[in-house]
Design a protein around this motif. Structure first.
Motif, PDB file in Angstrom:
ATOM      1  N   ALA A  71     -10.375  -1.390  -7.539  1.00 55.34           N
ATOM      2  CA  ALA A  71     -10.254  -2.594  -6.355  1.00 55.34           C
ATOM      3  C   ALA A  71      -8.928  -1.776  -5.091  1.00 55.34           C
ATOM      4  CB  ALA A  71     -10.137  -3.445  -6.661  1.00 55.34           C
ATOM      5  N   ARG A  72      -7.814  -1.103  -6.385  1.00 49.54           N
ATOM      6  CA  ARG A  72      -7.000  -0.811  -5.702  1.00 49.54           C
ATOM      7  C   ARG A  72      -7.469   0.509  -4.299  1.00 49.54           C
ATOM      8  NH1 ARG A  72      -1.561  -2.807  -6.924  1.00 49.54           N
ATOM      9  NH2 ARG A  72      -2.166  -4.516  -8.040  1.00 49.54           N
ATOM     10  N   GLN A  73      -7.634   1.474  -5.324  1.00 48.18           N
ATOM     11  CA  GLN A  73      -8.833   2.411  -4.606  1.00 48.18           C
ATOM     12  C   GLN A  73      -9.526   1.953  -3.521  1.00 48.18           C
ATOM     13  OE1 GLN A  73     -10.767   5.255  -7.106  1.00 48.18           O
ATOM     14  NE2 GLN A  73      -9.421   6.800  -5.577  1.00 48.18           N
ATOM     15  N   ALA A  74     -10.268   0.975  -3.877  1.00 46.10           N
ATOM     16  CA  ALA A  74     -11.065   0.650  -2.613  1.00 46.10           C
ATOM     17  C   ALA A  74      -9.961   0.391  -1.249  1.00 46.10           C
ATOM     18  CB  ALA A  74     -11.709  -0.273  -2.625  1.00 46.10           C
ATOM     19  N   LEU A  75      -9.021  -0.762  -1.267  1.00 46.95           N
ATOM     20  CA  LEU A  75      -8.178  -1.263  -0.574  1.00 46.95           C
ATOM     21  C   LEU A  75      -7.001  -0.256  -0.431  1.00 46.95           C
ATOM     22  CD1 LEU A  75      -7.704  -3.488   0.941  1.00 46.95           C
ATOM     23  CD2 LEU A  75      -5.358  -3.823  -0.368  1.00 46.95           C
ATOM     24  N   ARG A  76      -7.120   1.598  -0.363  1.00 47.74           N
ATOM     25  CA  ARG A  76      -5.976   2.214   0.330  1.00 47.74           C
ATOM     26  C   ARG A  76      -7.637   3.074   0.844  1.00 47.74           C
ATOM     27  NH1 ARG A  76      -1.606   3.125  -1.900  1.00 47.74           N
ATOM     28  NH2 ARG A  76      -1.937   5.549  -1.369  1.00 47.74           N
ATOM     29  N   MET A  77      -8.436   3.120  -0.083  1.00 44.24           N
ATOM     30  CA  MET A  77      -9.202   3.314   1.967  1.00 44.24           C
ATOM     31  C   MET A  77      -9.413   3.013   2.484  1.00 44.24           C
ATOM     32  SD  MET A  77     -12.675   4.582  -1.482  1.00 44.24           S
ATOM     33  CE  MET A  77     -13.710   5.645  -0.543  1.00 44.24           C
ATOM     34  N   ALA A  78      -9.158   1.653   2.401  1.00 48.55           N
ATOM     35  CA  ALA A  78      -9.781   1.017   3.750  1.00 48.55           C
ATOM     36  C   ALA A  78      -8.580   1.004   4.848  1.00 48.55           C
ATOM     37  CB  ALA A  78      -9.676  -0.579   3.163  1.00 48.55           C
ATOM     38  N   THR A  79      -7.087   1.209   4.058  1.00 43.46           N
ATOM     39  CA  THR A  79      -5.631   1.476   4.698  1.00 43.46           C
ATOM     40  C   THR A  79      -5.155   2.696   4.821  1.00 43.46           C
ATOM     41  OG1 THR A  79      -4.907   0.356   2.961  1.00 43.46           O
ATOM     42  CG2 THR A  79      -5.815  -1.587   3.836  1.00 43.46           C
TER      43      THR A  79
ATOM     44  N   MET B 228       0.673  -1.259  -0.147  1.00 38.61           N
ATOM     45  CA  MET B 228       0.129  -0.625  -0.044  1.00 38.61           C
ATOM     46  C   MET B 228       0.826   0.935  -0.192  1.00 38.61           C
ATOM     47  SD  MET B 228      -2.452  -1.819  -0.419  1.00 38.61           S
ATOM     48  CE  MET B 228      -3.413  -1.132  -0.750  1.00 38.61           C
ATOM     49  N   ASP B 229       1.738   0.865  -0.333  1.00 33.54           N
ATOM     50  CA  ASP B 229       2.720   2.424  -0.987  1.00 33.54           C
ATOM     51  C   ASP B 229       2.309   3.090  -2.172  1.00 33.54           C
ATOM     52  OD1 ASP B 229       4.004   0.873  -3.373  1.00 33.54           O
ATOM     53  OD2 ASP B 229       6.110   0.511  -2.232  1.00 33.54           O
ATOM     54  N   GLU B 230       2.797   3.902  -1.608  1.00 36.67           N
ATOM     55  CA  GLU B 230       3.237   4.823  -3.369  1.00 36.67           C
ATOM     56  C   GLU B 230       2.142   4.658  -4.915  1.00 36.67           C
ATOM     57  OE1 GLU B 230       5.334   8.902  -3.282  1.00 36.67           O
ATOM     58  OE2 GLU B 230       4.462   9.029  -1.247  1.00 36.67           O
ATOM     59  N   ARG B 231       3.042   3.146  -5.301  1.00 34.73           N
ATOM     60  CA  ARG B 231       3.445   2.782  -6.360  1.00 34.73           C
ATOM     61  C   ARG B 231       2.310   1.179  -5.756  1.00 34.73           C
ATOM     62  NH1 ARG B 231       8.244   4.062  -4.975  1.00 34.73           N
ATOM     63  NH2 ARG B 231       8.545   1.298  -4.779  1.00 34.73           N
ATOM     64  N   ASP B 232       1.706   1.590  -4.638  1.00 31.91           N
ATOM     65  CA  ASP B 232       0.736   0.508  -4.792  1.00 31.91           C
ATOM     66  C   ASP B 232       1.807  -1.166  -5.100  1.00 31.91           C
ATOM     67  OD1 ASP B 232      -1.591   1.412  -3.989  1.00 31.91           O
ATOM     68  OD2 ASP B 232      -2.049   1.796  -6.213  1.00 31.91           O
ATOM     69  N   SER B 233       2.859  -1.089  -4.241  1.00 24.88           N
ATOM     70  CA  SER B 233       4.053  -2.294  -4.643  1.00 24.88           C
ATOM     71  C   SER B 233       3.556  -3.941  -4.182  1.00 24.88           C
ATOM     72  CB  SER B 233       5.776  -2.207  -3.931  1.00 24.88           C
ATOM     73  OG  SER B 233       5.800  -0.365  -4.805  1.00 24.88           O
TER      74      SER B 233
ATOM     75  N   LEU C 188      -6.599   9.634  10.159  1.00 23.90           N
ATOM     76  CA  LEU C 188      -6.451   9.847  11.804  1.00 23.90           C
ATOM     77  C   LEU C 188      -5.377  10.059  11.698  1.00 23.90           C
ATOM     78  CD1 LEU C 188      -7.750   6.739  12.620  1.00 23.90           C
ATOM     79  CD2 LEU C 188      -8.991   8.595  12.157  1.00 23.90           C
ATOM     80  N   GLY C 189      -4.558  10.986  11.009  1.00 22.31           N
ATOM     81  CA  GLY C 189      -3.360  11.302  11.268  1.00 22.31           C
ATOM     82  C   GLY C 189      -2.087  10.575  11.926  1.00 22.31           C
ATOM     83  N   LEU C 190      -2.083   9.246  10.925  1.00 22.45           N
ATOM     84  CA  LEU C 190      -1.294   8.344  11.420  1.00 22.45           C
ATOM     85  C   LEU C 190      -0.718   7.714  10.716  1.00 22.45           C
ATOM     86  CD1 LEU C 190      -3.408   6.383  14.056  1.00 22.45           C
ATOM     87  CD2 LEU C 190      -1.729   7.348  14.655  1.00 22.45           C
ATOM     88  N   ASN C 191      -0.376   8.512   9.618  1.00 23.82           N
ATOM     89  CA  ASN C 191       0.315   7.953   8.272  1.00 23.82           C
ATOM     90  C   ASN C 191       1.705   7.758   8.036  1.00 23.82           C
ATOM     91  OD1 ASN C 191      -0.303  10.692   8.115  1.00 23.82           O
ATOM     92  ND2 ASN C 191       0.252  11.065   6.163  1.00 23.82           N
ATOM     93  N   ASN C 192       2.299   8.598   9.587  1.00 22.78           N
ATOM     94  CA  ASN C 192       3.613   8.339   8.887  1.00 22.78           C
ATOM     95  C   ASN C 192       4.028   7.455  10.627  1.00 22.78           C
ATOM     96  OD1 ASN C 192       4.752  10.351   7.517  1.00 22.78           O
ATOM     97  ND2 ASN C 192       3.920  11.921   8.901  1.00 22.78           N
ATOM     98  N   GLU C 193       3.237   6.366  11.289  1.00 20.97           N
ATOM     99  CA  GLU C 193       3.235   5.189  11.605  1.00 20.97           C
ATOM    100  C   GLU C 193       2.740   4.205  11.298  1.00 20.97           C
ATOM    101  OE1 GLU C 193       4.976   4.850  14.417  1.00 20.97           O
ATOM    102  OE2 GLU C 193       5.676   7.569  14.757  1.00 20.97           O
ATOM    103  N   ILE C 194       1.140   4.322  10.607  1.00 24.32           N
ATOM    104  CA  ILE C 194       0.753   3.520  10.043  1.00 24.32           C
ATOM    105  C   ILE C 194       0.558   3.243   8.662  1.00 24.32           C
ATOM    106  CG2 ILE C 194       0.217   1.978  12.643  1.00 24.32           C
ATOM    107  CD1 ILE C 194      -2.671   2.762  11.944  1.00 24.32           C
ATOM    108  N   GLY C 195      -0.424   2.099   8.486  1.00 25.37           N
ATOM    109  CA  GLY C 195      -0.906   2.342   7.323  1.00 25.37           C
ATOM    110  C   GLY C 195      -0.273   1.661   5.631  1.00 25.37           C
TER     111      GLY C 195
END
Length: 455
Positions: free
Chosen positions: A350-358, A27-32, A365-372
């Motif tokens: 599907a990739r966008q839906a999964l990004r929305m869920a993660t 789920m990185d910027e490239r959906d690797s 929540l302001g937690l993207n530097n820690e999780i996700g």
């Protein structure tokens, strides 16, 4: 099927976990997508790929996807005991005839049982983090449950100092509501190594005074915490807000300082053009709850239009009183299919839906530097999902599609939060499932009796 092998006895104090042979959806910027191993050490992701070696716990994830845990951005843990007790009602009747009387009947014991049942269900379904609004009373019990179970949550005490037909047990004085919220913030925000956070949670415009909302807007910025509230869920609600304030719902909240990157507005089903612009320009977050909106007959939110406007949209199941399950797989699938029905088959892949869920939930929540995402150095909130089942096979050509459109909660095999193994091979490790079920059924019967509702 993921098989767990242990070098030492698997326990909450383990220092390292090695997940082997997985399909890693980063789920990185490239959906690797990386095929190999994931090493977790001292609560964080240490490495991805061909790590080799061993660890305190080794999980064979052959045939499994490994991904960041789901982040649900609108939940009510206090309502899990209400499952099935408020069906077939529109929002305002649902609140006044069922949910508010049941919330007013809560005790510390029933809140605890409700929260434990909800957290257990979330973990077993692959959710590792939630933004949850509780009721007016006994919110400290929810903090204790989250602390004990190892779950990650941002929790708010519901604030209600106005409104028609509000039970006396839920109707607060403005100052006492704010005072209690600040006490909970001071006691719990940032606890458990940052796994537990506080947020202000005014219920919605119809149950909060102008003074309370303005104070929340100010205090949230001063204390640097989130605001979590409902907005524009139901047409009747929107009409009442406009009649009382002269403004549309989102516009009214914005006028009182309740907007911005630290604000989560749940639902936003009925918006006008100005409200779309306000959400976009202020970077206010929207929590979309498709199953809840459908079950209450509230409508279908214009998620595609929000995303096109640059609004951050994430997903939540809402409470068990209006869904009736806390299942992110259902929310991903329902959201994507509803938007395709409205706007065509190519929207929300599907990739966008999964990004929305993660990661999008983590960002909201302001937690993207820690999780996700699965990145070395991030907190290890990780789930292992079996894809080698009849309903999801063959999966090798597109594991993301298999997750979004085919997978089920029962496919989640193992769950890690903050480097702690909370579930292995479908067995909860920090919660006794039989005790949770026993306590929930006992407390549900007693709660309905106190509320005067037939069970």
């Amino acid at each position: 099927m993921a098989e767990l092998q242990t070098g030492r006895n698997a326990c909450p104090t383990m220092k390292s976990i090695l997940i082997k042979g997985a399909i890693l959806l980063t789920m990185d910027e490239r959906d690797s997508i990386v095929r190999g191993d994931l090493l977790i050490r001292d609560g964080r992701i240490a490495s991805l790929g061909a790590t080799g070696g061993t660890a305190d716990v080794v999980i064979d994830a052959t045939g499994c996807a490994v991904l960041p845990g789901f982040v649900q951005t609108h939940i009510h843990l206090c309502q899990t005991l209400f499952r099935g007790a408020a069906d077939d009602l529109a929002l305002l009747d649902w609140l006044k005839k069922r949910v508010w009387p049941m919330e007013a009947a809560h005790t510390a014991d029933s809140i605890r049982a409700s929260a434990r049942l909800g957290v257990a269900e979330l973990i077993k379904g692959g959710t590792t983090c939630a933004l949850t609004m509780e009721t007016v009373n006994h919110t400290e019990e929810v903090f204790r449950v989250v602390d004990e179970t190892g779950f990650r949550a941002t929790i708010g005490k519901c604030m209600m100092d106005a409104g028609d037909d509000v039970p006396a047990a839920l109707h607060e004085e403005t100052e006492s509501s704010i005072k209690e919220c600040l006490a909970l913030l001071d006691a719990w925000h940032g606890k458990a190594n940052g796994r537990i956070r506080y947020c202000f949670a005014p219920r919605f415009a119809l149950s909060c005074s102008r003074e309370l909302l303005a104070r929340v807007g100010q205090l949230a910025k001063e204390r640097e915490v989130m605001v979590h509230t409902h907005a524009s869920e139901n047409k009747n609600e929107c009409a009442l807000v406009e009649a009382e304030t002269g403004l549309r719902n989102v516009t009214y909240l914005h006028s009182l300082g309740v907007s911005g990157r630290h604000v989560m507005l749940a639902h936003c089903v009925h918006l006008d053009a100005t409200e779309f612009q306000t959400l976009a320009s202020t970077r206010t977050n929207v929590a979309h709850c498709p199953s809840s909106n459908l079950k209450l007959g509230s409508g279908i939110a214009e998620v595609t239009r929000m995303l096109d406007a640059g609004i951050t949209v994430s997903l939540g199941a809402d409470g068990a009183a209006c869904n009736n399950r806390l299942d992110m797989f259902t929310e991903m699938r329902s959201m994507a299919l509803l938007q395709k029905a409205l706007h065509g088959s190519q929207v929300i892949p599907a990739r966008q839906a999964l990004r929305m869920a993660t990661i999008d939930g983590a960002s909201a929540l302001g937690l993207n530097n820690e999780i996700g995402t699965l990145d070395a150095g991030k907190r290890a909130d990780v789930v292992v999902v079996n894809l080698n089942a009849l309903h999801s096979s063959p999966y090798l050509t597109d594991p993301v599609s298999a997750l979004v459109y085919s997978a089920q909660t029962s496919d989640v095999q193992s769950v890690v939060v903050d480097g702690q193994l909370l579930m292995k091979d479908r067995e909860l490790l920090t919660i006794d499932e039989k005790t949770v079920l026993h306590d929930a059924n006992r407390e549900r019967a007693e709660l309905l009796r106190r509320a005067g509702i037939e069970g």
